[in-house]
Design a protein around this motif. Structure first.
Motif, PDB file in Angstrom:
ATOM      1  N   VAL A 118       0.382  -1.539  -0.103  1.00 25.15           N
ATOM      2  CA  VAL A 118       0.017  -0.275  -0.054  1.00 25.15           C
ATOM      3  C   VAL A 118       0.860   1.534  -0.118  1.00 25.15           C
ATOM      4  CG1 VAL A 118      -1.938   1.076   1.364  1.00 25.15           C
ATOM      5  CG2 VAL A 118      -1.655  -1.015   1.292  1.00 25.15           C
ATOM      6  N   ALA A 119       0.677   1.855  -1.043  1.00 25.47           N
ATOM      7  CA  ALA A 119       1.221   3.129  -0.767  1.00 25.47           C
ATOM      8  C   ALA A 119       0.682   4.835  -1.318  1.00 25.47           C
ATOM      9  CB  ALA A 119       2.339   3.113  -2.507  1.00 25.47           C
ATOM     10  N   GLY A 120       1.204   5.531  -0.590  1.00 31.27           N
ATOM     11  CA  GLY A 120       0.707   6.862  -0.743  1.00 31.27           C
ATOM     12  C   GLY A 120       1.563   7.894  -0.743  1.00 31.27           C
ATOM     13  N   LEU A 121       1.357   9.556  -1.820  1.00 31.34           N
ATOM     14  CA  LEU A 121       1.739  10.423  -1.730  1.00 31.34           C
ATOM     15  C   LEU A 121       2.086  11.772  -0.928  1.00 31.34           C
ATOM     16  CD1 LEU A 121       4.422  10.670  -3.604  1.00 31.34           C
ATOM     17  CD2 LEU A 121       3.430  11.640  -5.322  1.00 31.34           C
ATOM     18  N   VAL A 122       3.058  12.561  -0.802  1.00 31.45           N
ATOM     19  CA  VAL A 122       2.328  13.153  -0.600  1.00 31.45           C
ATOM     20  C   VAL A 122       3.547  14.506  -1.479  1.00 31.45           C
ATOM     21  CG1 VAL A 122       3.629  15.555   1.244  1.00 31.45           C
ATOM     22  CG2 VAL A 122       2.468  13.188   1.595  1.00 31.45           C
ATOM     23  N   PRO A 123       2.817  14.871  -2.347  1.00 28.27           N
ATOM     24  CA  PRO A 123       3.885  15.486  -3.665  1.00 28.27           C
ATOM     25  C   PRO A 123       4.819  16.962  -3.273  1.00 28.27           C
ATOM     26  CG  PRO A 123       1.363  15.169  -4.089  1.00 28.27           C
ATOM     27  CD  PRO A 123       1.366  15.081  -2.940  1.00 28.27           C
ATOM     28  N   GLY A 124       6.234  16.879  -3.849  1.00 25.82           N
ATOM     29  CA  GLY A 124       6.711  17.651  -3.241  1.00 25.82           C
ATOM     30  C   GLY A 124       6.520  19.024  -3.825  1.00 25.82           C
ATOM     31  N   ARG A 157       9.974  19.787  -0.346  1.00 27.27           N
ATOM     32  CA  ARG A 157      10.518  20.478  -1.787  1.00 27.27           C
ATOM     33  C   ARG A 157      10.295  18.796  -2.245  1.00 27.27           C
ATOM     34  NH1 ARG A 157      16.295  22.892  -1.592  1.00 27.27           N
ATOM     35  NH2 ARG A 157      16.098  23.428  -4.069  1.00 27.27           N
ATOM     36  N   ARG A 158      10.827  18.243  -2.356  1.00 25.22           N
ATOM     37  CA  ARG A 158      10.958  15.989  -2.568  1.00 25.22           C
ATOM     38  C   ARG A 158       9.403  15.884  -2.475  1.00 25.22           C
ATOM     39  NH1 ARG A 158      16.695  16.938  -1.969  1.00 25.22           N
ATOM     40  NH2 ARG A 158      17.483  16.631  -3.748  1.00 25.22           N
TER      41      ARG A 158
END
Length: 555
Positions: free
Chosen positions: A299-305, A361-362
């Motif tokens: 399971v993967a989730g992202l905080v966009p940079g 930033r990333r």
């Protein structure tokens, strides 16, 4: 049955509401909160999730919970289509009573008993396989040109069963630091021996067990290999037809019947001029197994940079969500895995909630991995088919079995010294009024036994953040509590206790998030240290960022 699902649904709803509508305002900087961490931990380690066992119903419940909480935390899908990454797994249960496979020498079958003398499995997940292969002793089974060591000397291994010693060549007076000295390198891990055998086209592998070389007794091999269902990745990741262990006494009998002295060959294998020795022995007969194919999920989730350029690079925080599930036997049948690793899973959820409020930033990925207990299956599958390009993955920070005892003055960062992450870890710890604990010799190869290693093999600077050892309050009692956990490790008694002091767990999560943010906001990605011992491992085919063919290197 209905009561379990009702309880589970009610717990999910209560936790979701608590996280979606917190009582406090967003802090000025991402600050991990103990309350949501504790709430997640209590649920993940409860009987409602049935021990989160691979291939069991509890696994499906766990993935559903993580997916819902990733959404609640404000994480975005890494790719379009959701938060799940498929991991294709085969479950293999050997049928020794229905199998005729045996070892023979001098035209006679050796009287070896499955479990007592040797264990084996179908490494290629084939229900039925007939074997007739010669045995070849290859010493430690290591090919390490950067260490001027080659146990194979060009000998053809195709179609043979390799008999292999575990661990590394021993240090000598002339070379006290040979293969890491007292520390174990990846070349010493039995998993490396299996990988090398497959690369050379072998039909199988038999690992010679001794308590000293394996660092555990034959009973551990019996319990983990001896007849229960074992799991492996399917497809290209499948292993050789036969994979197994042979007890030392049985190995001595085999070598003697095959015209060789095992002790003499062991001594020869400590020298660089060792050459493989063909035994007058064969592995023959049919191996039968029950095989099932099924799907689990990372399971993967992202905080966009936030940076227009740097957002294309990512920092990955990971923790494995699986444990041992429900197992038949007397007493408690649910192996809840509260410390291992509901603690790491809960910490990542609490960290994700705060990280999503203020992007770095990333980009930052929160990754909950399947199948770690079965051999790093989820992380291996991720590295083989990454959701984000590995060459643009700045680092992997892994959490596994967190501090449930209390806050410390130090933090464990063994393995970080292999890359720029070490210096960054020290700076982050100092900023928190802590220090990085002194690294200890890695006698059992711990660096190679957790999910971060799958990233390291693929060229990504990585390590697992570990609990500190210098406790702030009542150090003697705290150390006694931590030591007592050893008896609960991988037992049904690894259960959540509401009286736990989670200040140390929250501290560990905060350090991990702070370090990840430091990496995410740095002007450049971390690199491996030049000459790092791990950096030379050829565990898989070299790629654009993988050792030794071009991973990022610091002078």
């Amino acid at each position: 049955m209905q009561n379990v699902y009702s309880s589970f649904a009610a717990s999910v709803l209560a936790t979701s509401l608590a996280l979606a509508f917190p009582a406090h305002a967003a802090p000025a900087a991402p600050t991990v909160q103990e309350a949501p961490l504790r709430a997640h931990l209590a649920l993940l380690a409860s009987d409602a999730l049935e021990g989160r066992g691979t291939g069991q119903r509890g696994a499906d419940l766990t993935v559903a919970y993580l997916e819902s909480q990733a959404i609640v935390a404000g994480l975005k899908p890494v790719r379009g289509g959701g938060y799940r990454q498929s991991v294709k797994i085969a479950g293999v249960k050997v049928l020794p009573a229905e199998s005729s496979v045996h070892l023979q020498a001098g035209g006679k079958a050796l009287p070896l008993e499955y479990g007592r003398d040797w264990v084996w499995m179908a490494g290629d997940a084939t229900p039925s396989r007939t074997l007739d292969a010669g045995l070849l002793f290859v010493g430690y089974g290591i090919s390490a040109p950067e260490r001027d060591w080659d146990d194979f000397k060009g000998v053809d291994c195709e179609g043979k069963v390799l008999v292999v010693m575990v661990n590394d060549p021993l240090p000598s007076a002339a070379e006290p630091e040979r293969f890491g000295g007292k520390a174990l390198t990846y070349y010493g891990r039995w998993t490396y021996k299996l990988e090398e055998a497959k690369r050379r086209g072998a039909a199988g592998v038999l690992l010679i067990h001794t308590d000293a070389s394996a660092t555990y007794g034959w009973g551990v091999v019996q319990s983990s290999w001896g007849g229960g269902e074992r799991f492996q990745l399917t497809g290209a990741s499948a292993g050789t037809a036969l994979q197994g262990w042979i007890a030392d006494a049985a190995a001595r009998a085999l070598f003697s019947a095959g015209g060789q002295d095992l002790d003499l060959l062991r001594a020869a294998a400590e020298r660089k001029d060792f050459r493989p020795v063909a035994l007058a022995a064969r592995a023959a007969g049919e191996m039968k197994s029950v095989v099932r194919q099924f799907e689990q999920f990372n399971v993967a989730g992202l905080v966009p940079g936030s940076d227009p350029k740097l957002k294309d690079e990512v920092v990955i925080y990971s923790a494995h969500w699986d444990h041992l599930g429900v197992r038949a036997g007397p007493g408690d049948s649910v192996f809840n895995g509260a410390v291992d690793n509901a603690s790491g899973v809960a910490a990542l959820l609490a960290m994700a909630k705060e990280a999503a409020l203020q992007p770095a930033r990333r980009s930052q990925m929160f990754l909950w991995l399947a199948g770690e207990e079965e051999g790093l299956l989820g992380s291996t599958a991720y590295a083989a088919s990454p959701l984000w390009p590995l060459e643009k993955t700045a680092a992997n920070l892994n959490l596994d079995s967190l501090n449930f005892v209390g806050a410390t003055r130090d933090i464990g960062a063994d393995g970080s010294e292999r890359s720029d992450l070490g210096q960054m870890a020290r700076a982050v710890a100092k900023g928190m009024g802590m220090r990085v604990a002194a690294a200890e010799p890695d006698l059992a190869g711990g660096y190679f036994r957790s999910d971060h290693f799958s990233f390291a093999k693929a060229g990504v600077p990585a390590f697992s953040v570990e609990a500190g050892r210098d406790y702030l309050r009542d150090p003697a009692a705290a150390k006694a509590k931590m030591k007592a956990y050893q008896a609960r490790y991988h037992q049904a008694s690894d259960e959540y206790d509401p009286s736990w002091d989670l200040s140390g767990m929250t501290q560990q999560a905060q350090f991990t998030l702070n370090l990840g943010l430091a990496v995410a906001n740095a002007p450049r990605m971390p690199a491996w240290k030049a000459g790092d011992a791990f950096g030379k491992v050829r565990a898989v085919k070299p790629g654009p960022r993988q050792w030794p063919a071009g991973g990022r290197v610091s002078p």
